[in-house]
Every structure is written in C-alpha cells, then in structure tokens.
Design a protein around this motif. Structure first.
Motif, PDB file in Angstrom:
ATOM      1  N   UNK A 303      -1.525 -20.075   6.094  1.00  0.00           N
ATOM      2  CA  UNK A 303      -0.475 -19.129   5.695  1.00  0.00           C
ATOM      3  C   UNK A 303      -0.784 -18.465   4.356  1.00  0.00           C
ATOM      4  N   UNK A 304      -1.494 -19.187   3.504  1.00  0.00           N
ATOM      5  CA  UNK A 304      -1.868 -18.677   2.191  1.00  0.00           C
ATOM      6  C   UNK A 304      -2.584 -17.331   2.273  1.00  0.00           C
ATOM      7  N   UNK A 306      -1.770 -14.811   3.801  1.00  0.00           N
ATOM      8  CA  UNK A 306      -0.801 -13.710   3.743  1.00  0.00           C
ATOM      9  C   UNK A 306      -0.719 -13.105   2.351  1.00  0.00           C
ATOM     10  N   UNK A 307      -0.939 -13.918   1.315  1.00  0.00           N
ATOM     11  CA  UNK A 307      -0.903 -13.393  -0.054  1.00  0.00           C
ATOM     12  C   UNK A 307      -2.203 -12.684  -0.406  1.00  0.00           C
ATOM     13  N   UNK A 311      -3.844  -8.358  -1.503  1.00  0.00           N
ATOM     14  CA  UNK A 311      -4.648  -8.340  -2.732  1.00  0.00           C
ATOM     15  C   UNK A 311      -6.018  -7.708  -2.467  1.00  0.00           C
ATOM     16  N   UNK A 359     -15.648  -8.133  -8.963  1.00  0.00           N
ATOM     17  CA  UNK A 359     -14.266  -8.357  -8.542  1.00  0.00           C
ATOM     18  C   UNK A 359     -14.211  -9.465  -7.492  1.00  0.00           C
ATOM     19  N   UNK A 362     -14.119 -12.716  -9.246  1.00  0.00           N
ATOM     20  CA  UNK A 362     -12.799 -12.955  -9.835  1.00  0.00           C
ATOM     21  C   UNK A 362     -11.811 -13.403  -8.755  1.00  0.00           C
ATOM     22  N   UNK A 366      -9.719 -16.885  -8.359  1.00  0.00           N
ATOM     23  CA  UNK A 366      -8.264 -16.950  -8.202  1.00  0.00           C
ATOM     24  C   UNK A 366      -7.881 -17.726  -6.943  1.00  0.00           C
ATOM     25  N   UNK A 369      -7.885 -21.488  -7.331  1.00  0.00           N
ATOM     26  CA  UNK A 369      -6.683 -22.047  -7.942  1.00  0.00           C
ATOM     27  C   UNK A 369      -5.631 -22.403  -6.897  1.00  0.00           C
ATOM     28  N   UNK A 370      -5.602 -21.599  -5.830  1.00  0.00           N
ATOM     29  CA  UNK A 370      -4.551 -21.753  -4.832  1.00  0.00           C
ATOM     30  C   UNK A 370      -5.067 -22.454  -3.573  1.00  0.00           C
TER      31      UNK A 370
ATOM     32  N   UNK B 279     -10.668  -4.105 -13.082  1.00  0.00           N
ATOM     33  CA  UNK B 279     -10.340  -5.462 -13.523  1.00  0.00           C
ATOM     34  C   UNK B 279      -8.868  -5.609 -13.922  1.00  0.00           C
ATOM     35  N   UNK B 282      -6.885  -5.976 -10.859  1.00  0.00           N
ATOM     36  CA  UNK B 282      -6.867  -7.311 -10.252  1.00  0.00           C
ATOM     37  C   UNK B 282      -5.675  -8.102 -10.793  1.00  0.00           C
ATOM     38  N   UNK B 285      -2.387  -6.609  -9.466  1.00  0.00           N
ATOM     39  CA  UNK B 285      -2.205  -6.843  -8.044  1.00  0.00           C
ATOM     40  C   UNK B 285      -1.953  -8.333  -7.773  1.00  0.00           C
ATOM     41  N   UNK B 286      -2.649  -9.184  -8.523  1.00  0.00           N
ATOM     42  CA  UNK B 286      -2.458 -10.624  -8.360  1.00  0.00           C
ATOM     43  C   UNK B 286      -1.030 -11.028  -8.736  1.00  0.00           C
ATOM     44  N   UNK B 289       1.190 -10.145  -5.756  1.00  0.00           N
ATOM     45  CA  UNK B 289       1.117 -10.991  -4.559  1.00  0.00           C
ATOM     46  C   UNK B 289       1.587 -12.419  -4.837  1.00  0.00           C
ATOM     47  N   UNK B 292       4.496 -13.558  -3.005  1.00  0.00           N
ATOM     48  CA  UNK B 292       4.343 -14.055  -1.623  1.00  0.00           C
ATOM     49  C   UNK B 292       4.179 -15.569  -1.602  1.00  0.00           C
ATOM     50  N   UNK B 296       6.018 -19.321   0.748  1.00  0.00           N
ATOM     51  CA  UNK B 296       5.152 -19.826   1.815  1.00  0.00           C
ATOM     52  C   UNK B 296       5.933 -20.457   2.971  1.00  0.00           C
ATOM     53  N   UNK B 299       7.040 -17.857   5.416  1.00  0.00           N
ATOM     54  CA  UNK B 299       5.914 -17.311   6.175  1.00  0.00           C
ATOM     55  C   UNK B 299       5.439 -18.280   7.247  1.00  0.00           C
ATOM     56  N   UNK B 300       5.469 -19.572   6.890  1.00  0.00           N
ATOM     57  CA  UNK B 300       5.024 -20.552   7.872  1.00  0.00           C
ATOM     58  C   UNK B 300       5.857 -20.469   9.149  1.00  0.00           C
ATOM     59  N   UNK B 306       3.628 -11.575   7.788  1.00  0.00           N
ATOM     60  CA  UNK B 306       2.387 -11.261   7.070  1.00  0.00           C
ATOM     61  C   UNK B 306       1.927  -9.835   7.330  1.00  0.00           C
TER      62      UNK B 306
END
Lengths: 440, 440
Positions: A303-304, A306-307, A311, A359, A362, A366, A369-370, B279, B282, B285-286, B289, B292, B296, B299-300, B306
């Motif tokens: 599901x992650x 989706x984020x 991006x 990019x 980067x 990111x 991390x998730x 950059x 990023x 945009x991060x 998102x 989102x 979770x 969304x699940x 999505x």
C-alpha cells in the motif's frame, strides 16, 4: 470614480502621476469604464482618447460595445493605425460596422488591408502613418506636410520620409536629418538613402526580427508585391508583438486559452474558458491514472506505493517540463527548427541521466526511511525514477518540435500532453518494477 | 562552417537571406563561434560586429571569453550602448577588465554608470547615444555634429536633440523636424518642445510603461537628480525589456532558473541549473505525499483510492495554476497591486465553485464506473474535488500576491508552491472523506 462631474474626473486623472493612472483604470470593469469615458469625452474627446492608451485592447473593445458608435469612432480616430486595427479586430461585427461608418474612409480601407495579413506577419503590425511624397517633391513640400500634420505628428514616423514614383511604386527613403539647411526648392530624391531595405507585409515577424538584426536601421518601409509602400514598421512595433506573443504563450502554459483573461470579464465567459482547458485535462489525467488500476493487486500488497506514485510522477513531470520550456523558448527565438529532434534528444539525454541519478538516489533514500518490510523498495523507487526521468526528458525536449511540425501550438499543448505521458510512464515503471522485484 | 576562408564565410553570410542568418549562427556553440568571428574580423571587423546582433547576449559573452580582449573590444565598440552594457554584465571580471581597457574611456564610464541602476529600472535600459548641445548652439552646429557622427548615426536618437544649460542641466528637447528650412545661425533653443517630459533613471520599467502610455512621444530624455541628461529611452527599449522579462518568467515557470538556458552551454552548467529546481521540488513533493502515508489504513481497505489520489491532485493543481497564471499576468501589467488579495479571492471563488461542480461531477461519474463495492465512492471523489478546487483556486489567486509582498518572485515560486499545497489538499480531502464516509 463614476463621479457625475466629467471635468473633475478628467482634471483628477491628468493630475495623477502617469504610473498610477493605468492601474486605476485597468481595475475598472467595462460597465464602469463606459460611463466614465462618456463623461470624459463630453469634456474633451481628444484627452479621453489619449487616456485609452492605458487600457488593454480587450478593455477598450468591451467598453466600445457599450458606447454609441459615433463616440466610439471619435475615441478611435486619434489612435495609431496599428493599435486601432488591434481594437477593431476585437469588436463584434455590428459594433465594428457602426464605428467604421463614422470614421474616415481611409481608416476603413486600412482595416480591410490589415485583415489580409496573417496574425504573425509584418503586415499585421505595420503602421500607416508616414510621410510619403512624389519623387519630385521638394523640401518646401515636406515642410508644408509637417505643418499640416502637426497635431498628429508624434504618431508619424519622422525619422524617414518615403518617395514614390509616377506609378506609385516605392522609390526610396530619405533620412530627415540630411535635409537640414537645404534649399527649399531642391527635390527630396537628392538625399535618398539607398541602403534602406524594404520588407513585405507577408514576412513573418520572426523573420522580420532577423532583418532588423541584420541592419542598423530601426524603421523599415513595408512594400507590397506591386512595389507600393503600404506602411512602415519599426523595432518598437516588432518588440511589442514579440512581447504580446510571449505573454500569450505564458498564459497558455498556465491553462488560460483564447488570449488574455481579465478578472473584470463576465464570470460565465471566464468560467467557460477555464473549463475549456480543465475538461480535456480530466480525460488526459484519467488516461494516465488508468495505468494504476491495472496494477491493483500490487498495490494491495504494498500500500505504501500509493504515496510514491504521485511523488515519482510529479518529479518526472518536473524534469520533463524543464525540457519542454527550453524547447519552446528555442523554437520561439528561432534557435532550432522543428526538424532538430535528434539533436535536442542528444542534448537532453545526459540531463535525464544526471537528474535520474541524483534525484533517483534521493528518492531511494527517502523510501528507505519508509520501507518497512520491503528492503527492495529503494531500488524500485530510485530505478523507476531514473528510467522515467530519461524517458520524459527526451519526450519533453521533442514534443514541442513534433507539435510545431503538426501545425499545433507547442505553448498550449506541450505541457499538458507531456504531463500525461510522464504520469503514465512513472506509474507504469513504479508498479511494473514493484511487481517484478517485490513480488516476482 | 568553420571554413578556413574568412572572406568566403563573410560573403556567404552577407548573401544569405537575413531571416536565415540568425538561426544558423545561434545553432553554433561558443567554441565554434570564436574561431568564426576571428576569421570574419580579419576580413572586416565592422561587418563582423554587425553580425553579432543575431546572437543572444549569452552567446556573445561566451564567445568573448575565448577571444583576445583587443578583438573583443573591437567587436563591442560599434554596439549600441544599452546592448553593450548587457553583454559586459555577462562577462567574468578579468575578461571584462581586459575588454574595457581597449575601449574608449567613456564606454567604461557608461558601464560604471549603468551598473548603478537596478535591473528593472529605466537606467538599466537607457541609451547614451543622443545629440546633446549647449542651449546657445545653432542649427549649423547641429548639422556639423550630424556629419561627424555619420557612420554611427543609425544608432543615434535623431528624432530629438537635447539642450543643456551652462551648469550642464537638461534644458529641453528639440524635435528635429521643426528645424527644416531654418536659418543656420539661429539658436536651437528657439524650437524646444516644452511638452516633452523627462524621466529618472531610477524609474521602474513598469512605471516607465505608464509614462509612455500617457504621452504621445516615443522617446524620452532620462535626467538624473542633478538635472543632467544621462541618456534617452525609447519605446523600443522598453518593449524589448518587457519581452525579455516575459520570456524569463516563462522559463522560470517551466523550472529553468537563472536566465536563459542554451543547449549549447556546457552540460554541467545546464545539469546543475536544472537540479537547482528539481531538488527543492523533491522536498515540496515529498511533503505533500506525506499526507498519504498518514492514511495507510484507509488505503489498505480501498486500494482503488490510489488511482484517484493523483487524478484529484492533478486537476486541483490545474485549476489552481490557472488562477496563478492570471494573477502573475495581472501583477506583471500592473493591473492589480499586491494588496488586492481580497478582491482576487472574491473573483476566483465563483470559478472554483463552477469548476468544482462541473469537474467534480465528471470525476464522480468516472469513479462510479470503477466503484465496485463502494457506492459512496463517487460522493467522496466528487466532493473532495469540489472542496479542493475552491481551496486551490483561492490559494492560486492569492499566492503570487503574497510572494510579491514578501519581495519574492511569483513567476519562479508560485507554481511549485501552489502544486505542493494543492496536492496536499487533494490527498487530505480524498482520504479524510473516504475514512469518514466509506469506513466511518
């Protein structure tokens, strides 16, 4: 500001610093402008006409639709011919007909003539106010003509005067400054500057710019196929046309089509014009997200993603739209032709790789991390962006050229089409790599 | 094109139609331009200098870095003063110093003077080539000066000449056409046109446009605080400055910062400049998102969301960016001030409602097709878009004004910031409504 005293309004406007009059007047709606100009014209129609220069052509046209045609004609008459044609072009047929009836016959003729030339040609920006004489006219004739036109002289081109032969064909241009201290009886033809080139009314303005770049003259005679002088065009008119073109494409790229939007326009007009861009965007955007629906099983498991889909898509669109912007600019200044697709792609490829690498790293960091229970996620996200960046940067560079070759307007279409393509590419790559790597 | 025969190259370029020379030359890299101009200059340095007009300032500067400074000076000397200052500004310090050493002292002084004025002021676009005389000079003095400057006369402003008093202060402007058939011994001051206004070099170009809109003169004297004439500015220079400004902001809105990118520039420069936009994108945009990730669990349960997240976000961004484009345009032409936030929002609100209703209905219909086991999905998607459209259209209209008030460049920042805000808004609204409606 709709004071009942026209004289007071006129005095007020005349006393204001010139830099402030424009913003004030441009803030008014056509419904407010029409009675104001009626009041101003009652006091001094010439001063009222002069103030029109502060308004954009669209405002003037909207106001003229609300005024009697005689008054409209009085306001338009003192304008420069090229500006007047721009306003006449914006009027609806009955209003234009009414106004033209009250204007001198030659204005009507100039309007008919101006209509013949395509929008971005020299003919569309030429000015008919020039000093033209038979080739055997003398310095004294010129002085008499200058006196006759004294009230309007600031609208006339006075750096040169133009001679025609007995058949009415352009004979030559005489720089005014050569005539000082000359004998009144000598013919003007003695001082023709034979270096002044002529241009045709059909010349596209992009090429006219090339001609001005090539010569030292800042004003050129415009001569038709029969050799007759139809007007003059100066660098100011050219720069003004280029500026308007640039502003129009800037608005188009922001999703405002059909020329300038003024917030003082009726709500329905504004709303419909904006929807004219939004509704096709729904179709394009829906087409792109349809890719996501194809991969529902992958999303169900991760599901992650989706984020990360928006991006990667946003950042692919960003790098692709940079290439679009540079290509549109290079096309606009004639730096590349629409056949330069191969060269543009070769010059964009390394940028796509560089952006994809930097990019992509980067984004991989990111996603780390998730990532949670998917250690391969950084590879999927970083890899999808790297590939997507290369694809969209190549598409972005080439798309404006392809559109131009199809006769379509790149400024209007390149960005929405590219965004659709880059979204679809990014969605597909993320989901395809995820299926293959995470679940494969 | 790097032929070994300079004469042949020059003959070739002179014989080509002027409209084609520019595109050809602009396609060359600085490394190809430098030897070509060296060859051209060996044949005829004046003709080589004239051809420079076809190149953008950035190309000329890049080429000058590769040429000996004496040759650079010879090429720059015949340029108009305002164009020369633009090129000098782009040179690195050692190259500029070298070139200035070979140029007449007054060029150096004009350069120092030009540096003082802010970028978008009248001082930055003024031209120093004008005919200036003591107030007791006669017509004969003028004729002598015209003869002296004959080779350069097309660069001079000749519609007016300017008189100064014994203290060097601007005294008045004399229209050249009034001097025809006048006595050689009469002083020029007898024909001063007292209506010609003066402008200061510090006047911002947006206000200069207001002044030109207010008067019939197409060229104005620029006078400093001590009353001295420092140059003239004509509508052509103004229109050129406005055009360059419009092109710059158009590129900025496409994510190309720091002025024009030429694909003939070194790859690393181009790559770094593009990354300078990507950059920060990023990060923005991060941030968007991240909304989102907070939802979770929703969304699940409804994976289909999505696909609708980017759809609602893209179309919110589209309607918001329309409002951004109109506000940037209205700011650029001084139609609104940065304090008009309330008015802009009132004029955008109905557009947001209309777009929200129409596009919201379309999106609801589309989600109905895909809805499956969630009959409330159309309400969630349509409702989220309607709300998001209103929010982003208000933000889009106001953001350029807020940025301007903070002294930031709306053309550069408004679109990326708005897209972040509209993404976050859309994501939040879809997911929040989904949680509340579908799972609540």
């Amino acid at each position: 500001i709709t004071a009942d005293d026209g004289r007071r309004a006129l005095a007020l406007l005349s006393a204001m610093p010139p830099g402030q009059v424009g913003p004030l007047l441009r803030g008014l709606t056509p419904g407010q402008l029409a009675p104001l100009w009626r009041l101003l014209a009652e006091q001094n129609v010439r001063a009222a006409a002069d103030l029109l220069d502060h308004l954009p052509d669209g405002h003037i046209a909207a106001m003229l639709h609300l005024l009697p045609s005689l008054l409209g004609a009085q306001l338009l008459e003192p304008m420069e011919s090229d500006d007047r044609i721009d306003v006449l072009a914006l009027l609806d047929e009955p209003t234009r007909h009414g106004v033209l009836q009250h204007l001198p016959a030659e204005v009507s003729e100039t309007w008919q003539l101006g209509r013949q030339y395509p929008v971005e040609s020299t003919g569309a920006i030429l000015k008919s106010e020039r000093l033209a004489f038979s080739e055997d006219a003398t310095v004294a004739d010129l002085v008499a003509a200058l006196k006759r036109n004294d009230a309007q002289i600031e609208h006339y081109e006075t750096r040169y005067l133009y001679l025609f032969d007995q058949k009415g064909r352009h004979f030559g241009a005489v720089p005014l400054h050569r005539l000082l201290l000359q004998d009144a009886q000598r013919p003007l033809r003695d001082w023709v500057d034979s270096g002044v080139p002529t241009v045709t009314p059909a010349l596209p303005i992009a090429e006219l710019k090339g001609v001005f770049d090539h010569v030292r003259y800042s004003v050129l005679p415009v001569v038709d196929d029969e050799g007759r002088l139809v007007g003059v065009v100066d660098q100011q008119d050219l720069q003004e046309a280029l500026y308007e073109e640039a502003e129009k494409s800037s608005l188009e790229r922001g999703g405002i089509f059909g020329g300038e939007e003024m917030r003082s326009m009726p709500l329905l007009t504004r709303g419909l014009r904006r929807l004219a861009f939004l509704l096709p965007s729904v179709v394009l955007s829906y087409a792109a997200v349809s890719v996501i629906a194809l991969y529902e099983p992958v999303l169900e498991q991760v599901v992650l993603l989706a984020a990360f889909l928006p991006l990667v898509a946003n950042l692919s669109g960003a790098v692709g739209n940079q290439a679009v912007a540079v290509s549109i600019r290079e096309l606009a200044v004639d730096r590349i032709g629409s056949d330069a697709v191969g060269r543009v792609m070769r010059q964009e490829l390394p940028i796509g790789l560089l952006a994809g690498l930097v990019v992509g790293l980067v984004l991989a960091a990111l996603s780390l991390l998730r990532g949670g229970d998917h250690p391969e996620l950084p590879w999927v996200i970083g890899g999808a962006y790297a590939l997507s960046s290369v694809v969209t940067v190549l598409l972005g560079g080439a798309l404006p050229l392809w559109l131009r070759r199809l006769g379509l307007d790149p400024a209007m279409l390149a960005s929405p089409v590219l965004t659709t393509l880059s979204d679809a590419t990014a969605f597909f790559l993320v989901l395809f790599l995820a299926q293959w790597w995470l679940l494969g």
